[in-house]
Design an enzyme around this catalytic site. Structure first.
Site, mmCIF file in Angstrom:
data_model
loop_
_atom_site.group_PDB
_atom_site.id
_atom_site.type_symbol
_atom_site.label_atom_id
_atom_site.label_comp_id
_atom_site.label_asym_id
_atom_site.label_seq_id
_atom_site.Cartn_x
_atom_site.Cartn_y
_atom_site.Cartn_z
ATOM 1 N N GLU A 43 0.718 -1.241 -0.010
ATOM 2 C CA GLU A 43 0.092 0.059 -0.094
ATOM 3 C C GLU A 43 0.801 1.277 -0.094
ATOM 4 O O GLU A 43 0.570 2.182 0.957
ATOM 5 C CB GLU A 43 -1.024 0.060 1.146
ATOM 6 C CG GLU A 43 -2.122 -1.180 1.389
ATOM 7 C CD GLU A 43 -3.051 -1.017 2.335
ATOM 8 O OE1 GLU A 43 -4.126 -1.414 2.218
ATOM 9 O OE2 GLU A 43 -2.636 -0.603 3.460
ATOM 10 N N ASN A 44 1.733 1.368 -1.117
ATOM 11 C CA ASN A 44 2.460 2.462 -1.138
ATOM 12 C C ASN A 44 1.979 3.313 -2.049
ATOM 13 O O ASN A 44 1.792 2.862 -3.271
ATOM 14 C CB ASN A 44 4.106 2.211 -1.503
ATOM 15 C CG ASN A 44 4.636 3.461 -2.112
ATOM 16 O OD1 ASN A 44 4.341 4.542 -1.587
ATOM 17 N ND2 ASN A 44 5.710 3.166 -2.617
#
Lengths: 670, 670
Positions: free
Chosen positions: B316-317
């Site tokens: 989840e960057n």
């Protein structure tokens, strides 16, 4: 602060005799004045703290905010309080002058005022503020409009400066989390000393880096590392609670000798004791090597435990090993030591020298009050108040634990009535000042991490009140009312006294519905004093403390309420009261069949069937006694008494707590 | 051992299709053969252990003996088992060949045989013996003569070598005791990996001596000291459980930047995040100083955590900070890095180098499966099984957590049905070997130390069985039967999933009798997936997780049973079933008045009154549907559907779990 002072100026005398509304406060504050208004709690409630940035108040205020939010579900906007949150517009203002020193006689007083728009808490020390925060949390109430705090002005300070709980972590080890949650409990009722009884015949519970065989061979692997001790001390410090370590010597020391038999008065080998009682192994007080060992050991522990006081135990030395050792006998002859009592006195003086060198004050059980012992020691009186009075008269500080032995399973009321300085006490006013306070003592023979909370709480809150509140606060029924509320509030701190009751009933019921079991266990109590040790089972360190007597609470509140109702009914013959009595009796009478079925599915309960049967028989007699059936012949009374006498007999280390009241009903039946 | 081998030789094929009696075993063993005899448990029961004296079996055998004695109250004579207790005459013989290595692929198999006179447990490793001891404890049963173990021969081994639980201790910190009791839970169901998610936007939870501002500024004071980490690892090791640490990077890293803003891709200052979701702050992967920092940091943590595997997160960057930073853009241009995806791949390769230097294998969430990443990494698949299959096809090891996200509040059956390698999977037999197993993931947004156990247990036991037992063990109702028993047994290890339910109900009820509340909460569940975040309240780190939705269990078993009964009744129209349905419905209908009264005394419950009302209305419709009142006109059906539709609406982040079944009753009403 000024506002409060001026209010109190003229009111103190009045307040002292007018404390009729005690709310749910426990301990009851010294002085307070009640108003009519209400401070409404809303989600925009915020706390401003002013004072030194390293003070304990920030932590306490944060915990308080979360506990309040947890109870009310209001979703406070304020998330975390720190020194940037100082704002005079916030609804609650906490002000302190300085960070308190965690030592005896530190100022723990505070002033708390609640008006409809503002809450002010001020104290000289952060420790005082912590005490006030707990009062604040206890004041939370609700009505049809939601949550509120009642208008009130409180000035509060402790009656005694030493208000402690001893936990014996030696006979049964108690992991760090047990200690931490009990520290939270102590803080909630304004106690300020945790006394850890760390060594015993059954176990040596602290890591020693100097003498590692102490914990390695003396603990079955169950001990606190030094890091864990530091963790406990820090946790307690943050809550304004001193930690006083006890290393019991020269007796109660078998576990030391497993690794270091040369300390003992007779040659080893020794092994960890599993039984309970007064054992023979005792340190040899005549060898210099003993003192060399203790000198190093005490230096290590004195550095680990920062408190000014250091407890050396000193109790229950039976002297048998000394009598049997010819070298010791010769030593006594050479030194003109008349008896074992004097020999222990010699030992104590040697230990006192070591402690003094380490800047520690010595505390010991009342046996250490011996001629020629210097005045700078503290006597902990466990055998009776006499030792305490004697100590005070001789100019020794003392603390009381006699009457606060919560391991004996007595009701809260008994401890509550145990006033350290009753009116008829022999002390002068100056001598009374030598009485520092008291300690509840949770001895560890019969408790495990699973049951210990229920043996400590809620009864210890009654002792906390005795030691904090003015002596004119003593009304028993009101104490019990507040104790029930306090008990529920203590749960929110993680204490397991209620939770584990149900869990233990579930386990005893083998997964089946535990209601029939609960109906029985709700009205039984484990045998008092030391009677559990004489019931035909061998209670050792490794005995299963998971049975009926362990699940049962020391004080069966439902049984107490029943007895109160019976007394009331006999006095007033009120039909409402009668109806409630009848309801209980019917429930107890009808329970037996389902109990029998349950016991069939869970062998551990089978020996309790006769207890359940006697609950049924007693209840039936109770119902007959209150009926109009004209049954109440002399013969019926006699026969009933026989049945009730049998029902009083202990079984499974428990007794039915409703029988005495049913006897009264029989006596009063027409 | 020889005896067992010969028995099993000819029976394996037979056993594989005949496991009809699963007792209370969870997970169900691979292969076993049942006899008719019983081994009677008596107080003279003793365990003999042979094998290396440093093995984990001694500790486990001692704990087992105490648990057995605690359940049965038999007062075993044997107190503490050590290597001096090796005696062929003791009733139970435990034999191991060697101390196991706590690493992937270690042998965890064991053989356990119970005959009427003897119990033999043998295993190559002590870890295998630990698994067998848990099976042994699960076999305890009772009849009219007391406690016994059924005659059985078991040969058992895990289907997958990686069977884990992730606990997110970062979004809400979990104190050491929470971790310890969950390790005990894992051991009881034969799991072998505890994956600690240690860092997040909301908190950095490990002491770093090299970069102390990480924990000092990134944790609100809530972190594990290195000593505590060692304590956890030792505790897990003694139970045969690996501890895999996760330091999530480059995203989910706000808490790192509070103390070290220079690590971030945009200038600070940063503060600890209180909200939940995907946040922007991300490490700068283009600065060498980032890697210098991580090199030192990873070296420190690699030494602290002995496991071979090291999890770097990587999920989840969102890349926003990278897009906004001109230096990063220039770096990408210079290095011909096409997009953020490739930039993260570059970052991962750099981290992999550091890990390799520290002798660690890298694990990461499925985002790290990027072109050019070397094969010696493990992919943890959370977005779907596809990533896992893709990884296996490419020759990467992988573990499955998709389908095991226990934070989503789905029923145990959903996780139980989540077979990692279903028949129709795209992998060859060789590729299947790259699937190492799976992990239940306890993400921490909505849990606290008070509620986390009830979110993990008992559902995780169903996942444990999926990962341990053969794939032909999948019968849902039997799983639920065993799950109930397992849930009770887990309590004896200190887990709080049942205890805290009642405690939370007591607190919500403000000390009043909680029965009316329990009747309601017993049939509601907190909203699933992420729906709780969209109900008009702001759930942040400091929100009060003490409300209805927190007390309610993820799977309301009474509601499930009701739905099962309704399905059964519709099929079979059995009057017994109908009677049970009716009893429930009457209880739910009659509850509302007392609930209203309770809510009056406890404001936190007031918003739940409409839920209680709808429980009443639904129950009333259910009763009408099963009645013979000839009421069932089309109009009644339509009106009922309107009421039931309204009753389905979530309130207080909860939903009534009985409405769908009542709808079925309406549909099937004459």
């Amino acid at each position: 602060m000024k506002f409060l002072s001026s209010i109190f100026l003229g009111l103190i005398a009045f307040l002292a005799i007018s404390q009729e509304n005690t709310f749910n406060l426990m301990p009851v504050p010294s002085e307070y004045l009640i108003g009519d208004g209400k401070f409404r709690l809303r989600k925009d409630f915020k706390i401003s703290v002013s004072g030194p940035s390293e003070s304990r108040v920030y932590g306490a205020a944060n915990r308080a905010l979360r506990r309040l939010d947890g109870r009310t579900g209001l979703f406070f906007i304020q998330d975390r309080i720190d020194h940037t949150d100082e704002d005079p517009n916030f609804a609650m203002q906490i002000e302190i002058d300085r960070t308190g020193n965690l030592e005896l006689f530190e100022n723990e007083s505070y002033q708390l005022s609640v008006s409809p728009t503002k809450i002010n808490l001020s104290a000289e020390t952060d420790i005082g503020a912590l005490r006030g925060i707990e009062t604040f949390l206890q004041l939370l109430d609700s009505d049809e409009s939601g949550y509120y705090f009642p208008e009130i002005s409180i000035y509060d300070r402790p009656r005694f400066p030493w208000r402690g709980l001893l936990i014996d972590v030696a006979r049964h080890f108690m992991p760090v989390e047990v200690i931490k949650r009990n520290i939270d409990g102590l803080q909630a009722v304004k106690m300020n000393v945790l006394h850890l009884h760390l060594t015993e015949d059954q176990g040596f519970r602290v890591e020693s880096k100097v003498f590692p065989k102490l914990h390695q061979l003396g603990s079955d692997g169950k001990y606190y590392t030094q890091e864990q001790i530091k963790e406990i001390i820090k946790y307690a410090d943050e809550r304004g609670i001193r930690v006083v370590p006890e290393f019991d010597m020269p007796g109660h020391a078998t576990s030391w000798f497993v690794g270091y038999p040369e300390l003992a008065s007779l040659p080893g080998p020794y092994s960890i004791e599993r039984r309970f009682g007064i054992m023979d192994p005792t340190m040899d007080p005549t060898k210099e090597s003993t003192y060399q060992f203790l000198e190093q050991f005490i230096a290590e522990m004195a550095a680990l435990f920062p408190d000014q006081y250091f407890h050396i135990g000193g109790d229950e030395n039976n002297g048998k090993q000394w009598d049997e050792n010819l070298d010791i006998q010769k030593f006594m002859l050479d030194k003109d030591i008349q008896n074992n009592y004097e020999l222990q006195s010699y030992f104590n003086r040697r230990i006192l020298e070591i402690l003094t060198k380490n800047n520690k004050q010595m505390v010991g059980w009342d046996e250490i009050l011996q001629p020629n012992i210097p005045k700078n020691i503290v006597i902990q009186s466990w055998r009776g108040k006499e030792a305490m009075y004697e100590a005070a008269q001789k100019g020794y500080y003392s603390i009381l634990s006699h009457g606060y032995h919560i391991d004996l399973g007595k009701p809260a009321s008994a401890h509550y009535a145990n006033e350290p300085l009753p009116n008829e006490n022999p002390l002068t006013e100056d001598e009374e000042k030598f009485v520092l306070g008291g300690e509840a003592t949770m001895w560890g023979e019969l408790v495990t991490p699973e049951t210990v909370d229920s043996r400590i709480w809620p009864r210890t809150a009654a002792i906390a009140e005795r030691l904090w509140s003015p002596d004119f606060i003593y009304e028993e029924d009101d104490m019990y009312r507040r104790l029930e509320v306090t008990s529920l509030r203590l749960e929110e701190l993680g204490l397991q006294h209620n939770r584990n009751y149900e869990m233990m009933l579930r386990r005893l019921s083998n997964g089946y519905n535990f209601e029939p079991l609960k109906t029985l266990v709700d009205i039984i109590e484990p045998l008092k004093i030391y009677a559990r040790h004489n019931q035909g089972v061998k209670l050792t360190s490794y005995a299963p403390f998971t049975r009926l007597a362990d699940a049962a609470k020391p004080e069966a509140i439902i049984a107490r309420n029943f007895r109160k109702f019976v007394d009331l009914y006999i006095q007033e013959k009120d039909p409402e009261t009668l109806y409630q009595i009848q309801k209980w009796l019917v429930k107890w009478k009808d329970n037996h069949d389902s109990f029998k079925k349950l016991a069939n599915k869970s062998p551990i309960l089978r020996k309790a069937v006769s207890l359940s049967k006697d609950m049924q028989s007693s209840a039936l007699i109770g119902l007959q006694a209150i009926s109009d059936m004209k049954l109440h012949s002399r013969k019926w009374k006699q026969e009933s008494k026989v049945v009730l006498d049998a029902a009083k007999k202990p079984r499974m280390e428990c007794e039915l707590m409703i029988v005495s009241a049913i006897e009264k009903l029989v006596d009063n039946a027409n």
